[in-house]
Design an enzyme around this catalytic site. Structure first.
Site, PDB file in Angstrom:
ATOM      1  N   GLU A 323       0.839  -1.216   0.000  1.00  0.00           N
ATOM      2  CA  GLU A 323       0.000   0.000   0.000  1.00  0.00           C
ATOM      3  C   GLU A 323       0.870   1.261   0.000  1.00  0.00           C
ATOM      4  O   GLU A 323       0.657   2.202   0.758  1.00  0.00           O
ATOM      5  CB  GLU A 323      -0.949  -0.030   1.207  1.00  0.00           C
ATOM      6  CG  GLU A 323      -1.804  -1.289   1.234  1.00  0.00           C
ATOM      7  CD  GLU A 323      -2.750  -1.377   2.401  1.00  0.00           C
ATOM      8  OE1 GLU A 323      -3.919  -1.743   2.199  1.00  0.00           O
ATOM      9  OE2 GLU A 323      -2.323  -1.070   3.537  1.00  0.00           O
ATOM     10  N   CYS A 416     -11.261  -1.240   7.276  1.00  0.00           N
ATOM     11  CA  CYS A 416     -10.825   0.064   7.779  1.00  0.00           C
ATOM     12  C   CYS A 416     -11.530   1.221   7.078  1.00  0.00           C
ATOM     13  O   CYS A 416     -11.791   2.256   7.690  1.00  0.00           O
ATOM     14  CB  CYS A 416      -9.308   0.203   7.645  1.00  0.00           C
ATOM     15  SG  CYS A 416      -8.675  -0.079   5.975  1.00  0.00           S
TER      16      CYS A 416
END
Length: 660
Positions: A323, A416
């Site tokens: 990420e 999330c």
């Protein structure tokens, strides 16, 4: 079955202030803050963002507890509290944060005092009681380690996320206290913060652990806890954690911001969300301490990020692997990561930098990110989500599903993003306006009401606008001191090349307007009823990228006002989008479609679909190839706002369009 919007009363989003008139929101400056601006107060009337917040309030937030129940998050808290039996649910050590972020979002919504919030408050109370019951006597709380790891603590700071979870718990406790004045969740947060303060500290402090979490988050939460309680050691603890990043405590990797101390860094790197949360905390610390070196680092890193690592949508993160931000100018399309949480973290950091410096460029990025990289993360009906936000989905795309799907998903194994979206939308009015001793600044244009305190006197301005579909913003001064002048500052967006403003008998345009740092500053002794009309010209435009962005060389993107546009396959029958070419010699046209995607303004362009002969077994040709040229099919291209893609049927999509 989920409740539908039509079956519920429409909430009216009032200005969120406490009994003393102080704005209620994620950032509340300390009494000694060294900052150019202070958060203002805003209320939203029916319009673009009111609709998005209405869906959040009536659909997304009410579904949260059920989704947290079905995913096992609440079950895990019951296990930790000793009120349930069974196996731990979930694959990650940070699933508690999904609960904490939902509680924060619910708290900001409760602060609106909207119709129907009684049920939301009751659900929040139920879950807060569960969180408090799960906390251990010394303040520690993390269900993964309490249940799955047999009570071990702080043995895996790189991956364990214990302090990251603590940060989200603290932010929820602060939000609930600001919204309700009650202390149940704030007390839980303070007990955990006190426990952390007893365990972590620099060498020579006498504390057992000199360490940092692999996922920054607790730092900015501790600053806000200091602001809420006045307890200075929370600010000191936040400073300690920020200072210790970059000193090899986690192995010296860029992934977790441990390669170089923040004050020495020259560009953002590593995991995008982690980097941005750390930088938000650094901005908070610079605000509260006045440290020039931290402020300079924030300005330097923000400038490098926007110049070399930001997608046209405001999205951040080039790599699915880790990420990660990637290298300068590495801005892919179909493999763009652009995690929704990274967009949220970018907005949080930019807002803090806007308050710290007073510069409008930070609000420019907030606007771009809000309307594009962030808003794409939630479906129009508020029930489905995107974790990653690519800028292209190819013809024949094979979606592997899961958290990194290019199709909207009901929930995620790593969930999330959804509650993160909920908490930003529920607190959106906090990011719209600010004040200083000289006046009121309007950062984002909404149909609504802006107010604040200017040198001890209340001022308020109402706004009427259909932005972003139309560029006219009508402002009326409603409350003002009449004995002395103050300045109404209007942000002129970075994308705007032509504008006009009428203020009483005076008119300006871009050639003679009193601009300063991106602000149009109108100073006078105002009277109630005074009007200002700002007209931002919203002609559609073609945007090209820096030539060092290899992925989009020879391509253009369509923009109009703050909106980035894209093509979807569903609007272009007869084939896919990989062979589409835009004709840049033909003008762009605008067409409002109230029947489409909840009502959008589309941009219509001329283009071609190139029917390229099959290359056979090898998809390459020499540069001198004399193969027959591709046959062209003239085509009308319909571009929709990027935020609205993936709300109809699965298919290809693209933002950047080849010109040849």
């Amino acid at each position: 079955m989920p409740r539908t919007r039509s079956a519920l009363p429409s909430p009216q989003f009032a200005a969120s202030v406490d009994q003393g008139g102080t704005p209620i929101g994620p950032v509340r400056l300390g009494p000694g803050a060294r900052t150019a601006l202070r958060p203002g107060v805003a209320a939203l009337h029916p319009g673009f963002w009111h609709t998005r917040r209405e869906v959040n309030a009536l659909v997304s937030l009410p579904q949260g507890p059920g989704l947290l129940e079905s995913a096992g998050n609440l079950h895990n808290l019951r296990l930790a509290a000793g009120t349930a039996e069974g196996e731990y649910q979930g694959s990650y050590p940070f699933v508690d944060t999904d609960v904490f972020k939902w509680l924060e979002a619910a708290s900001w919504q409760i602060a609106q005092h909207s119709d129907g919030d009684e049920g939301l408050e009751a659900e929040a109370d139920r879950i807060i009681a569960l969180v408090a019951a799960a906390q251990q006597p010394d303040g520690y709380l993390n269900t993964w380690f309490q249940i799955r790891k047999g009570g071990e603590r702080y043995q895996d700071l790189r991956w364990g996320h214990e302090l990251y979870c603590a940060g989200h718990l603290i932010q929820a406790g602060v939000a609930h206290h600001r919204a309700t004045g009650r202390t149940e969740l704030l007390d839980v947060a303070c007990r955990f913060a006190d426990h952390i303060d007893s365990v972590f500290g620099p060498p020579g402090s006498g504390k057992p652990i000199d360490g940092i979490d692999g996922h920054p988050e607790v730092e900015t939460a501790l600053v806000e806890l200091y602001r809420e309680t006045g307890e200075h050691r929370y600010l000191d603890l936040a400073g300690y954690f920020v200072d210790r990043h970059g000193h090899g405590l986690l192995g010296g990797e860029a992934y977790c911001q441990d390669r170089v101390p923040l004050r020495e860094a020259t560009n953002v790197e590593g995991h995008a969300v982690r980097q941005l949360y750390l930088l938000a905390a650094a901005a908070d610390l610079a605000t509260e301490t006045g440290e020039a070196e931290l402020r300079a680092a924030g300005e330097r890193l923000w400038g490098a990020m926007t110049a070399t690592k930001t997608h046209v949508t405001g999205g951040l993160g080039a790599h699915h692997d880790e990420e990660d931000f990637g290298d300068p100018y590495e801005l892919p399309n179909e493999r763009a990561y652009c995690e929704t949480c990274a967009a949220i973290a970018s907005i949080q950091w930019s807002w803090r930098m806007a308050l710290l410096t007073g510069e409008a460029r930070y609000a420019d990025l907030i606007e771009r990110t809000l309307y594009n990289g962030f808003l794409a993360g939630v479906s129009l009906d508020g029930e489905r989500w995107l974790y990653v936000n690519p800028l292209q989905v190819r013809d024949g795309h094979t979606d592997l599903g899961g958290d990194q799907s290019a199709r909207r998903t009901r929930w995620f194994r790593c969930a999330c993003c959804p509650p993160n979206v909920m908490r930003l939308l529920a607190s959106l009015e906090h990011y719209l306006a600010s004040t200083d001793d000289g006046g009121l600044q309007i950062h984002q244009y909404v149909d609504g009401h802006y107010s604040g305190d200017v040198d001890g006197a209340p001022v308020s301005v109402s706004a009427e606008t259909d932005y972003p579909w139309h560029g006219t913003i009508g402002l009326t001064v409603e409350e003002t001191p009449t004995e002395w002048p103050w300045t109404l500052s209007l942000r002129i967006p970075q994308w705007c090349r032509e504008f006009r403003v009428r203020c009483g008998d005076t008119s300006y345009d871009q050639t003679d307007a009193p601009l300063s740092d991106g602000w149009l500053r109108l100073e006078r002794a105002w009277a109630p009823g005074d009007q200002v009309v700002l007209e931002l010209v919203l002609d559609p435009r073609l945007t090209s990228a820096d030539p060092r962005v290899d992925a989009v060389r020879g391509c253009v993107a369509i923009e109009r006002g703050p909106l980035v546009y894209c093509l979807e396959q569903v609007d272009h029958p007869g084939g896919g989008l990989d062979d589409i070419v835009i004709d840049t010699t033909r003008p762009l046209a605008v067409k409002h479609r109230p029947d489409l995607l909840g009502g959008v303004t589309t941009v219509v362009a001329a283009g071609n679909r190139r029917h390229i002969p099959d290359a056979g077994w090898w998809p390459y040709r020499t540069a001198e190839s004399t193969d027959a040229p591709a046959a062209d099919e003239s085509l009308e291209l319909t571009a929709i706002p990027y935020y609205a893609w993936a709300n109809r049927q699965d298919g290809s999509m693209r933002v950047w369009l080849p010109t040849s």
